[in-house]
Write an enzyme that holds these catalytic residues in place. Sequence first.
Site, PDB file in Angstrom:
ATOM      1  N   SER A  22       0.829  -1.206   0.000  1.00 16.48           N
ATOM      2  CA  SER A  22       0.000   0.000   0.000  1.00 16.48           C
ATOM      3  C   SER A  22       0.868   1.262   0.000  1.00 16.48           C
ATOM      4  CB  SER A  22      -0.913  -0.009   1.229  1.00 16.48           C
ATOM      5  OG  SER A  22      -1.646   1.200   1.304  1.00 16.48           O
ATOM      6  N   LYS A  50      -3.513   3.058  -1.853  1.00 13.22           N
ATOM      7  CA  LYS A  50      -2.982   3.721  -0.665  1.00 13.22           C
ATOM      8  C   LYS A  50      -4.033   3.749   0.439  1.00 13.22           C
ATOM      9  CE  LYS A  50      -0.538   7.658   1.169  1.00 13.22           C
ATOM     10  NZ  LYS A  50       0.587   6.841   1.666  1.00 13.22           N
ATOM     11  N   GLY A  77       2.838  10.792   5.484  1.00 11.38           N
ATOM     12  CA  GLY A  77       1.809  11.182   6.439  1.00 11.38           C
ATOM     13  C   GLY A  77       0.407  10.832   5.986  1.00 11.38           C
ATOM     14  N   CYS A 135       1.140   3.037  10.505  1.00  9.48           N
ATOM     15  CA  CYS A 135       1.832   4.112   9.815  1.00  9.48           C
ATOM     16  C   CYS A 135       2.613   4.944  10.815  1.00  9.48           C
ATOM     17  CB  CYS A 135       0.868   5.012   9.048  1.00  9.48           C
ATOM     18  SG  CYS A 135       1.786   6.278   8.145  1.00  9.48           S
ATOM     19  N   GLY A 222      12.721  -0.425   1.703  1.00  4.32           N
ATOM     20  CA  GLY A 222      13.709  -0.816   0.705  1.00  4.32           C
ATOM     21  C   GLY A 222      14.637  -1.922   1.191  1.00  4.32           C
ATOM     22  N   GLY A 248       8.933  -5.843   2.740  1.00  6.85           N
ATOM     23  CA  GLY A 248      10.035  -5.092   3.315  1.00  6.85           C
ATOM     24  C   GLY A 248      11.287  -5.368   2.492  1.00  6.85           C
ATOM     25  N   GLY A 270       7.128  -3.011  -2.641  1.00  2.35           N
ATOM     26  CA  GLY A 270       6.886  -1.592  -2.387  1.00  2.35           C
ATOM     27  C   GLY A 270       7.920  -0.717  -3.063  1.00  2.35           C
ATOM     28  N   THR A 271       8.924  -0.331  -2.297  1.00  2.00           N
ATOM     29  CA  THR A 271       9.949   0.603  -2.766  1.00  2.00           C
ATOM     30  C   THR A 271      10.589   0.185  -4.090  1.00  2.00           C
ATOM     31  OG1 THR A 271      10.333   1.272  -0.498  1.00  2.00           O
ATOM     32  CG2 THR A 271      12.121   1.700  -2.048  1.00  2.00           C
TER      33      THR A 271
HETATM   34  C1  LIG Z   1       6.279   6.334   0.000  1.00  2.00           C
HETATM   35  C2  LIG Z   1       5.652   5.251   0.826  1.00  2.00           C
HETATM   36  C3  LIG Z   1       4.307   5.344   1.172  1.00  2.00           C
HETATM   37  C4  LIG Z   1       3.701   4.356   1.939  1.00  2.00           C
HETATM   38  N1  LIG Z   1       2.377   4.468   2.247  1.00  2.00           N
HETATM   39  C5  LIG Z   1       1.765   3.457   2.928  1.00  2.00           C
HETATM   40  C6  LIG Z   1       0.367   3.497   3.182  1.00  2.00           C
HETATM   41  O1  LIG Z   1      -0.332   4.423   2.799  1.00  2.00           O
HETATM   42  N2  LIG Z   1      -0.191   2.459   3.854  1.00  2.00           N
HETATM   43  C7  LIG Z   1       0.546   1.390   4.277  1.00  2.00           C
HETATM   44  O2  LIG Z   1      -0.009   0.467   4.862  1.00  2.00           O
HETATM   45  N3  LIG Z   1       1.874   1.323   4.045  1.00  2.00           N
HETATM   46  C8  LIG Z   1       2.505   2.331   3.387  1.00  2.00           C
HETATM   47  N4  LIG Z   1       3.850   2.249   3.135  1.00  2.00           N
HETATM   48  C9  LIG Z   1       4.615   1.083   3.612  1.00  2.00           C
HETATM   49  C10 LIG Z   1       4.718   0.027   2.536  1.00  2.00           C
HETATM   50  O3  LIG Z   1       3.445  -0.458   2.172  1.00  2.00           O
HETATM   51  C11 LIG Z   1       5.601  -1.163   2.998  1.00  2.00           C
HETATM   52  O4  LIG Z   1       5.012  -1.747   4.138  1.00  2.00           O
HETATM   53  C12 LIG Z   1       7.013  -0.740   3.350  1.00  2.00           C
HETATM   54  O5  LIG Z   1       7.458   0.277   2.498  1.00  2.00           O
HETATM   55  C13 LIG Z   1       7.990  -1.914   3.285  1.00  2.00           C
HETATM   56  O6  LIG Z   1       8.058  -2.495   2.002  1.00  2.00           O
HETATM   57  P1  LIG Z   1       9.170  -2.071   0.897  1.00  2.00           P
HETATM   58  O7  LIG Z   1      10.516  -2.112   1.562  1.00  2.00           O
HETATM   59  O8  LIG Z   1       9.013  -3.063  -0.204  1.00  2.00           O
HETATM   60  O9  LIG Z   1       8.827  -0.694   0.465  1.00  2.00           O
HETATM   61  C14 LIG Z   1       4.473   3.234   2.377  1.00  2.00           C
HETATM   62  C15 LIG Z   1       5.815   3.155   2.022  1.00  2.00           C
HETATM   63  C16 LIG Z   1       6.420   4.130   1.252  1.00  2.00           C
HETATM   64  C17 LIG Z   1       7.872   3.996   0.892  1.00  2.00           C
END
Ligand SMILES: Cc1cc2nc3c(=O)[nH]c(=O)nc-3n(C[C@H](O)[C@H](O)[C@H](O)COP(=O)(O)O)c2cc1C
Lengths: 306, 262
Positions: A22, A50, A77, A135, A222, A248, A270-271
């Site tokens: 998300s 999101k 946020g 969050c 990331g 993650g 995600g990232t």
């Molecule tokens: C820019 C950004 C926005 C995010 N917004 C949300 C969000 O709205 N809701 C949520 O549950 N997680 C949010 N996350 C967390 C990601 O869903 C995920 O749990 C976290 O980034 C770890 O995964 P990754 O390392 O593959 O990014 C956000 C992460 C990033 C980097």
Amino acid sequence: MAVNLEIKLGPLELAHPIINASGTFDVLAADKALEEDLFVSFPFAAYIPKTVTLQPRAGNPPPRLQETAAGLLNSIGLANHGIEAFITEDLHRLESLPVPVIASIAGEETEDYGRCAAMLDSREEVAAIELNVSCPNVELDGRALGLDPEKTRQATVLARQATSKFLIVKLTPNVTDIIEVAAAAVDGGADCVSLINTVHGMALDRYSLKPVLGHVTGGLSGPAIKPVALRAVFLVSRELDVPVIGMGGVTTAQDALEFMAAGATAVAVGTASFRDPLAAAMAPELGRLINEHGIGSASELIGVAH
Amino acid sequence: MDAGLIPAELLKCAVVESRQVGAYRLISFVAPQIANLAHPGQFLMIRMSGNELDPLLPRPMGIHNVESDLVTMLIDPVGKGTARLAAAGIGDRVSVLGPLGMGFRFEGEAPAVLVGGGIGISPLKLLARSLAAEGREVRCLLGFRTRKEAVATELFSGVRTDVITEDGSVGRLGLVSDPLPGCLAREPGKPTPEIFACGPSPMLAAVARIARECGNAAQVSVEAHMACGIGSCQGCVIRGAGGYLRVCNDGPVFDVEDISWQ
Ligand SMILES: Cc1cc2nc3c(=O)[nH]c(=O)nc-3n(C[C@H](O)[C@H](O)[C@H](O)COP(=O)(O)O)c2cc1C
Ligand SMILES: Cc1cc2nc3c(=O)[nH]c(=O)nc-3n(C[C@H](O)[C@H](O)[C@H](O)COP(=O)(O)OP(=O)(O)OC[C@H]3O[C@@H](n4cnc5c(N)ncnc54)[C@H](O)[C@@H]3O)c2cc1C
Ligand code: FES
């Protein structure tokens, strides 16, 4: 030999285990830049927009992003246009996606989770609901609700009472004992847990030596957080009887393979999608890796590390 | 021309030119689709191809110029990501997403005053060419810290340019905004000049103030840290007149009135 990549996540039948995290992939916005590439081979087996909240949120003051060593700090946020606009404007556009939609909701207090879940319960476009209790960029006495097992349980109970949909609770790694919080969510009625959200962090500007982010602190994501996430997935999936969505730092099919071996039923990207918007198109490679390990299907891979 | 609403491509492109231009690095790569679609002021998300995880994300880079199949960018190596890109050699591959964002909009036939500060001069080259091709009168004010950066003026041969340096080592001594008011008066029989600017935010704020005082329309290209470049993450916002604006999707070029300059 072709490997069966299909996965059952409760009532959801997914073509393969790769979904999005998300907040990191907005199809309604990315559509403009990616066009056909995106829809010809939609990389995700389910789509999570999101997180939305009861009231619209403008989000935190900029700067909201800073890259760190193999990682990304963000302090968005939970900027979103609110659950009402999500329902009236976004949902019918998302309906045209070739995959199930999992709505993500968050609240400032536990009651918000029940209210939001109730608003989504009758929506056929929504296949499942994820409660984002984690969050790090929303102040609630300075703390995400998911830092507290009891509040996590209460939020889940209220959502559970409001909906019969498949209920996922997304957890934060910023706790002493993530198993305790996961158990509280399951006790409250969660069908599935999703982990991890971002890891608390911050960065200083190298010239001014002041915090870079407008919100001062943020959440780290990331490749840098992959070991933290893998541990959380391993421990929680070994201890609890519900499916786990792991995320993650997942960047390659090898990462996805490891998350599933650690106990994840589905894996979210995600990232890595920021690095390459089509990075998540890793299912075929995942299948090849599973085959290479002599495992017959994706579902047989789950938890082989235990 | 309909700025911005065109598809983006994710491509692996071969670098065919890499040379120093004073303090900056000029790099060209083969990307026919991008060269074909690029509108002045649009940008690319670009990183070295491969599995390197640090730097992790692509960096936003303006499109300096396009020439048949080639796309050229100009890099100021200020940190990890830009230094890595600036080190790209001939034959190396870059992964590119673009062209992205809403570029400069040009309608009408007002004389154009282009204002660039430091690496902000980069997108003004393609802009100057395109405006000239539409028959518009073009004048560039290019501001730099020192002689070392000002070497990049050579990239603007054939365009009417004034150079301003903060140390006076080349051209006029001062800030690029100093001579701007003198370029904005309406000449008999011509429309009021329009400003197009790209540079550091204090420079853009000065341009916005001057444009307001002198009554000229102005478009500015702004910078923000980005992750996705395609409107997905909400990370690149700036304060707009009516709330936050995403630099990657709503910009990077904005009318000065749309931005909150507080
Ligand atoms: C820019 C950004 C926005 C995010 N917004 C949300 C969000 O709205 N809701 C949520 O549950 N997680 C949010 N996350 C967390 C990601 O869903 C995920 O749990 C976290 O980034 C770890 O995964 P990754 O390392 O593959 O990014 C956000 C992460 C990033 C980097
Ligand atoms: C639409 C758009 C177009 C762009 N076009 C170009 C372009 O054509 N060419 C180009 O070179 N760049 C361009 N940039 C800027 C470029 O994207 C950034 O410089 C780059 O992302 C920085 O990444 P980095 O890893 O090199 O720096 P980081 O490691 O992130 O660190 C650099 C940071 O340090 C700070 N910093 C660096 N130097 C100084 C200094 N002298 N004084 C104070 N603070 C400083 C800045 O805040 C900067 O963000 C553009 C940006 C945008 C948004
Ligand atoms: S960089 Fe992600 S929304 Fe602009």
